[in-house]
Design an enzyme around this catalytic site. Structure first.
Site, mmCIF file in Angstrom:
data_model
loop_
_atom_site.group_PDB
_atom_site.id
_atom_site.type_symbol
_atom_site.label_atom_id
_atom_site.label_comp_id
_atom_site.label_asym_id
_atom_site.label_seq_id
_atom_site.Cartn_x
_atom_site.Cartn_y
_atom_site.Cartn_z
ATOM 1 N N ARG A 154 -6.133 3.998 -7.907
ATOM 2 C CA ARG A 154 -7.595 3.972 -7.830
ATOM 3 C C ARG A 154 -8.094 2.550 -7.613
ATOM 4 O O ARG A 154 -9.043 2.099 -8.242
ATOM 5 C CB ARG A 154 -8.209 4.548 -9.105
ATOM 6 N N ASP B 98 0.856 -1.177 0.000
ATOM 7 C CA ASP B 98 0.000 0.000 0.000
ATOM 8 C C ASP B 98 0.902 1.239 0.000
ATOM 9 O O ASP B 98 2.104 1.144 0.270
ATOM 10 C CB ASP B 98 -0.895 -0.036 1.242
ATOM 11 N N PHE C 259 -19.970 12.027 3.097
ATOM 12 C CA PHE C 259 -19.037 11.474 2.110
ATOM 13 C C PHE C 259 -19.335 9.994 1.900
ATOM 14 O O PHE C 259 -19.688 9.263 2.829
ATOM 15 C CB PHE C 259 -17.600 11.637 2.608
ATOM 16 N N THR D 196 -2.644 1.256 -4.656
ATOM 17 C CA THR D 196 -3.132 2.388 -3.879
ATOM 18 C C THR D 196 -4.464 2.871 -4.426
ATOM 19 O O THR D 196 -4.818 2.614 -5.587
ATOM 20 C CB THR D 196 -2.107 3.541 -3.904
ATOM 21 N N THR E 111 -0.278 4.922 1.183
ATOM 22 C CA THR E 111 -0.531 5.813 2.312
ATOM 23 C C THR E 111 -0.409 5.057 3.627
ATOM 24 O O THR E 111 -1.095 4.064 3.852
ATOM 25 C CB THR E 111 -1.931 6.432 2.198
ATOM 26 N N ASN F 206 -8.444 -1.354 4.662
ATOM 27 C CA ASN F 206 -8.615 -1.616 3.236
ATOM 28 C C ASN F 206 -7.525 -2.514 2.675
ATOM 29 O O ASN F 206 -7.603 -2.930 1.522
ATOM 30 C CB ASN F 206 -8.654 -0.293 2.456
#
Length: 1173
Positions: A759, A402, A537, A671, A404, A789
């Site tokens: 994405r 990943d 959101f 990512t 971040t 995630n």
């Protein structure tokens, strides 16, 4: 009756209604038609066994292993038929292995029971019989009203009833569930929120109807019916009303909730899906070798059975007895075959599994204890969640990471922005316009309307909360602004927190919020904005909006989100300029968020409000209805600007990625960020480099378009096969490519040096890992991430590693290993992975080798006893050979062996390639060890046979050596040989190795003397009485033992020296760099100077064999290591003291030279570092 039994066993679960009905406070109706639903209690069970099923369940699981089941069959055969060995010889080792394994698994399950009891016995308060009663968490029932105080963890899934706030809201953090550290706002039903005391809640008469439990943390559909009034009130319930077990209450004094899902029905329990059993490549090879040895065993038994009957019918053979003549030939043949199986069954190493388990369990502590893997800032050390994959760390071929929080710090800092088409940089709390020196002055602000709107949007459109807000009086806003230390922000994401803090430093401060208001301090002036609506959101829209009423009475909608979701909706503003600025900020590696606004008329707002109310109260397809209304509202926007937030790289990330590449490991970055940002971070981290040809598979809309692009990329790779390629893929294009073109996509990906997938959704990450893992080459994959995630990717890979970051512990809990920083991955793979793999590979091969040496003389002996099934060894030695005599040396070897110094392994990643693709445990190595075992066995047997001879010279008392004397001689030679063979393979000797090696030999002689010196009353026959003492009283026996042992080991020593001189491996060359004190010099075929007298030739041969050298000692011998070879290596190794040694490694390491940094090789003691050029 049969159906009931099937239901109890779990094969036929009872019919379950799609919904459940819950009576709040368990106030059940009094009518006779009421049927009480049964729900589980609130106990959490993560343990595997109970006190009642431990023995049968554990035995069943252990005997599923082929080796254990095989020895159980052998033991039963020994009990049923007349066999040459006692049942104890198979039963005792089997009992030992089963017992040790059961103790280990029982201890691990006891720890799980202990953790469960700690959770289940947590004290909680529930409302019962009109009062607040303290009870244990496990006693909570569905329908109970539970009180939770600040910072407590919710003991079960609750529907929020009321809080200490008048608006019925509370703040919750779900870091332990989904890894998100932000505060989430939950709401109570307005009609019940006013009930804030125990007595008021006890009088509540309400019924909750909701779906049966499901694992989705973000989905909850239900309704609550409030009774006791003229008209029943029905209100919908959603995720915002549900408090999940495991979440924690924050910034709220207390809340009351009713239990809806308890125990194993809780959503967190439903997410405890058992991870698929991961098996290492070593374990797979071990099972394959085991099958091969079973085949060898059957072949030996078949040969022995056939030869027995061939020789039986020869004239010189003894006449058969009457019983043998009258017995069935088939039954007799089967009986003899089984007897030979029993006689040769020790070729299967029964203690292999238990030794491997102990090695993995004990060896995992070295990772936890490693100070280099300890992060001082956070106080976190490495964590091992499973020890079954230790050796797999040395076989990794692909790393999926990943971005971040894994490659970056996940610490957001506001750096740049673009307002109305003008770029600004954020420097020391001030905004500086690009190309100008003017700063925003908070004391004398002169801003345009667009600039003020941008700062207000940052302070109004967010999910930020203030710590202990109830203690911040609204009347003292100036005090809060003047003393920033009193205000601590909590945000839904680090980006939002960074933006709000930046706006605060620029003079627009978010002070707090209530149910219907947001308070700002704008350049010292207090302003109140009425909060009308919040458009939350979501991942599909990728934006959020708030509708507020300004102090001037205007209705204003502020929208913030990803550029892909904001720019298409904008109809005014500097759209082309800001769009170009978005790309510029992304190329700098900044995370971008676009800001837009829209003024609403009274008529527009009334329509919006009515449509929102209708959608939010819908009981069918509520999510879709709300999404449609949101899309209707968020249109025709005015683009204000864009913000740029930096997420800086972690320390030593570029060096770590470079090291992984030098080790032959391909790195894929997966990512969810936009393409430009992801590419910029890949370039800065060294994942991509400037000379790399970047290929793109992005923005594909159709299957035909994707196929055409794949063909173009394939041609470009084939035409430019010399250039290194990097591939960029986005989530939409990937989903199309994987819909029928997996082979072409994988072919292109494997030909690229680096792959970047942006994405990406969590399930797409897992699908990419699975696709590569199941490809024909079956590469070993490693996934590393820090957030919830990343869990699916971590669980799918062969090895999953969690980063102890700032996004909760979900990834850590579901990983196999956990580390605090990405840079620790280098040592975890290059050092620990190398050691674990080499150790356990040699352990497995040595086990098979020593058992071949052990049982082959038994097979050869049958040729001399006409296959009468006479055993060569005494039963005690058959029993103790694997579990006692030879167990400790190999166990200590597998824990302590270091074939190369750890610092060299860390600084020379190319050495990782030497053990890749299961090289040490390859078929070639396995055949070598097996054939070596057979060769040594022949030397044992026939060497002892020649020493025995036909005279009485071997025995000191003049007697002829008998069967047991001969067998004992073979066993002694064999035991000493296999023990010293392990010593030859050992590169790293410690006092523990010396103790167990020489101690095992001493113990063997002591045991043999004691065993043969006493007539033990519990033994039916004492065949070994005084045999050992008589044998060793003969000098010829001692001389023969020495000669046979040397005859076995000396050719192996010569082979090692020959291959080390003629075709040395990279690992063997790297052993030249070792600087361990007390180890003498190693001769090279072209390097020792004439007249060198420090090291004797014999000692040099031993050092040559062991692969050791002390460069300082070599220097003292009157030579320089510059003379070691004719070629030069680009390293310099420095030591304390005046002597500096130059090492040149050009033909040793296949380093890349295209825009790559060469790693530094430091000295062993870390006293100095030298850079390589």
């Amino acid at each position: 009756m049969i159906r009931w039994i099937r239901q109890q066993l779990g094969f036929d679960p009872p019919h379950q209604s799609p919904t459940r009905t819950i009576y709040v406070a368990n106030h059940f109706p009094s009518h006779c038609n009421f049927v009480l639903q049964k729900f589980p209690d609130n106990r959490m069970i993560s343990s595997k066994y109970t006190i009642w099923n431990f023995i049968p369940k554990n035995l069943f699981e252990q005997f599923r292993r082929i080796a254990n089941f095989y020895f159980l069959v052998i033991f039963l055969v020994q009990l049923m038929i007349d066999t040459p060995t006692s049942p104890y010889t198979s039963g005792l080792p089997l009992f030992f292995v089963i017992t040790v394994t059961a103790i280990k698994q029982g201890y691990e399950d006891w720890l799980r029971h202990k953790a469960d009891n700690e959770v289940n016995n947590t004290p909680v308060y529930v409302i019962r019989s009109g009062g607040l009663v303290q009870t244990r968490s496990q006693n909570i029932r569905v329908g109970d009203i539970v009180r939770i105080e600040k910072d407590q963890t919710f003991p079960t899934d609750l529907v929020l009833l009321s809080t200490d706030r008048e608006d019925g809201t509370c703040y919750v953090t779900t870091a332990s569930l989904d890894g998100e550290t932000n505060l989430k706002t939950h709401h109570a039903v307005p009609e019940i929120a006013k009930l804030q005391t125990v007595l008021q809640l006890d009088t509540l008469r309400a019924v909750i109807t909701c779906h049966q439990p499901e694992p989705d943390l973000y989905r909850f559909v239900g309704q609550i019916t409030i009774r006791g009034k003229p008209n029943e009130i029905v209100r919908p319930l959603g995720p915002e009303n549900l408090l999940l077990r495991g979440a924690s209450l924050k910034n709220t004094t207390e809340v009351f909730g009713v239990a809806v899902y308890t125990g194993m029905d809780a959503k967190i329990a439903l997410n405890y899906k058992s991870k698929s059993q991961k098996r290492s490549s070593v374990e797979k090879s071990m099972n394959t070798f085991l099958i091969v040895f079973l085949e060898i065993l059957v072949i030996e038994a078949v040969i022995s059975t056939i030869l027995k009957y061939v020789w039986r019918y020869e004239v010189p053979y003894n006449e058969r007895t009457t019983q043998e003549k009258n017995s069935s030939k088939i039954l007799t043949g089967i009986s003899d075959f089984l007897a030979f199986l029993v006689l040769y069954n020790y070729i299967i190493p029964i203690s292999l599994y238990v030794t491997v388990e102990m090695q993995k369990f004990l060896g995992s502590f070295f990772i936890v204890w490693d100070r280099d893997l300890y992060h001082e800032e956070s106080g976190q050390r490495a964590q091992v969640n499973t020890s079954d994959l230790n050796e797999e760390l040395g076989q990794v071929e692909y790393v999926f990471t990943d971005k971040t929080g894994t490659l970056t710090e996940n610490e957001m800092n506001f750096r740049e922005c673009s307002i109305n088409g003008v770029k600004y940089k954020y420097v020391n709390g001030n905004l500086v316009r690009e190309g100008m020196t003017r700063k925003f002055d908070k004391k004398d602000p002169t801003f345009t309307e667009e600039e003020i709107m941008f700062l207000k949007a940052l302070s109004l459109c967010h999910t930020v909360h203030i710590s202990d807000q109830e203690e911040t009086p609204i009347l003292h806003l100036r005090n809060v602004v003047s003393d920033p230390s009193n205000v601590q922000y909590y945000a839904a994401s680090p980006d939002e927190k960074a933006l709000v803090e930046a706006a605060r430093k620029l003079g627009v401060t978010f002070v707090g919020s209530s149910e219907d208001s947001i308070f700002l301090n704008v350049f010292g002036t207090d302003e109140r904005y009425e909060l009308l609506q919040v458009l939350e959101f979501d991942a599909d829209r990728r934006r959020m909006s708030v509708i507020v009423k300004t102090p001037q009475g205007k209705r204003l909608m502020l929208t913030k989100g990803a550029e892909s979701s904001i720019l298409p909706l904008a109809i005014s503003g500097e759209i082309p300029t800001i769009s170009a600025h978005v790309d510029e900020l992304a190329m700098k590696g900044l995370r971008t968020l676009c800001i837009a606004c829209k003024y609403l008329s009274n008529k527009d707002y009334e329509e919006i409000s009515s449509r929102l109310l209708e959608a939010r109260t819908s009981l069918h397809h509520r999510e879709q209805e709300v999404a449609n209304v949101f899309n209707f509202i968020e249109r025709d926007l005015h683009l204000v600007g864009v913000s740029g937030v930096e997420d800086k790289l972690q320390e030593n990330v570029p060096e770590t990625i470079e090291a992984l590449k030098l080790a032959g490991i391909k790195v894929w970055v997966l990512t969810g960020d936009k393409q430009e940002t992801a590419i910029s971070v890949s370039l800065s981290s060294g994942h991509f480099h400037r000379t790399m040809n970047i290929l793109e598979l992005t923005n594909q809309k159709s299957d035909s378009e994707c196929v055409e692009q794949l063909e173009i990329l394939d041609r470009r790779i084939k035409q430019d096969h010399v250039i290194q390629h990097g591939l960029v893929v986005d989530g939409i294009s990937l989903s199309i490519a994987l819909r029928g073109h997996e082979e072409k996509f994988m072919e292109i990906s494997k030909n690229c040096s680096a792959v970047l997938c942006c994405r990406m959704a969590p399930l797409q990450k897992a699908k990419v890992v699975r696709l590569l893992k199941t490809s024909p080459a079956k590469p070993i994959t490693l996934a590393i991430g820090d957030g919830a995630n990343d869990v699916s990717m971590i669980m799918e890979a062969n090895i999953g590693i969690g980063i102890m970051g700032k996004e909760g512990r979900q990834a850590v809990r579901n990983s196999d290993y956990a580390i605090a920083r990405f840079r620790f991955l280098a040592k975890l793979l290059f050092v620990h992975g190398h050691f674990y793999y080499v150790r356990i590979s040699n352990l497995v091969q040595y086990f098979f080798y020593k058992n071949v040496c052990f049982i082959t003389p038994q097979f050869l002996y049958q040729f001399f006893c006409l296959f009468s099934q006479q055993t060569l060894y005494d039963g005690a030695y058959l029993t103790l050979y694997n579990i006692c005599f030879t167990s400790l040396p190999i166990l200590m070897y597998s824990l302590l062996e270091q074939d190369v110094h750890s610092q060299i392994l860390k600084n020379k990643p190319a050495l990782y390639k030497e053990i890749s693709r299961n090289e040490v445990l390859s078929l070639k190595r396995f055949l070598y060890w097996t054939l070596l075992g057979f060769c040594h066995a022949f030397i044992f047997f026939f060497g002892s046979y020649l020493l025995r001879g036909d005279d009485a010279s071997m025995m000191g008392n003049g007697q002829m050596p008998g069967n047991w004397t001969f067998g004992f001689l073979v066993f002694t030679v064999m035991f000493i040989t296999v023990t010293l063979k392990l010593g030859i393979e050992t590169h790293y000797w410690t006092w523990i190795n010396h103790f167990v090696t020489w101690g095992s030999i001493i113990f063997y002689f002591a045991f043999s003397l004691l065993y043969g010196a006493i007539l033990w009353p519990f033994l039916q026959a004492q065949d070994m009485y005084f045999v050992f003492a008589q044998l060793l009283s003969s000098a010829s026996a001692w001389l023969g033992i020495i000669v046979i042992v040397v005859a076995c080991l000396f050719p192996d020593v010569l082979r090692k020296v020959f291959w080390r001189h003629t075709r040395p491996t990279m690992l063997q060359r790297s052993q030249l760099l070792e600087t361990n004190p007390g180890i003498t010099c190693m001769e090279s075929i072209c390097c020792y100077p004439r007249g060198e007298t420090v090291c004797s030739p014999f000692r040099r041969i031993l050092d040559q064999m062991m692969g050791r050298c002390n460069p300082l000692r070599v220097n003292r011998c009157g030579m320089s290591l510059n003379r070691l070879c004719c070629k030069h290596f680009p390293y310099k190794l420095e030591h304390e003291g005046p002597a500096a040694v130059d090492l040149f490694w050009s033909d040793l390491d296949p380093y890349y030279t295209n825009d790559r940094s060469i790693l530094t090789l430091s000295s062993m003691d870390g006293s100095s570092n030298a850079s390589g050029v």
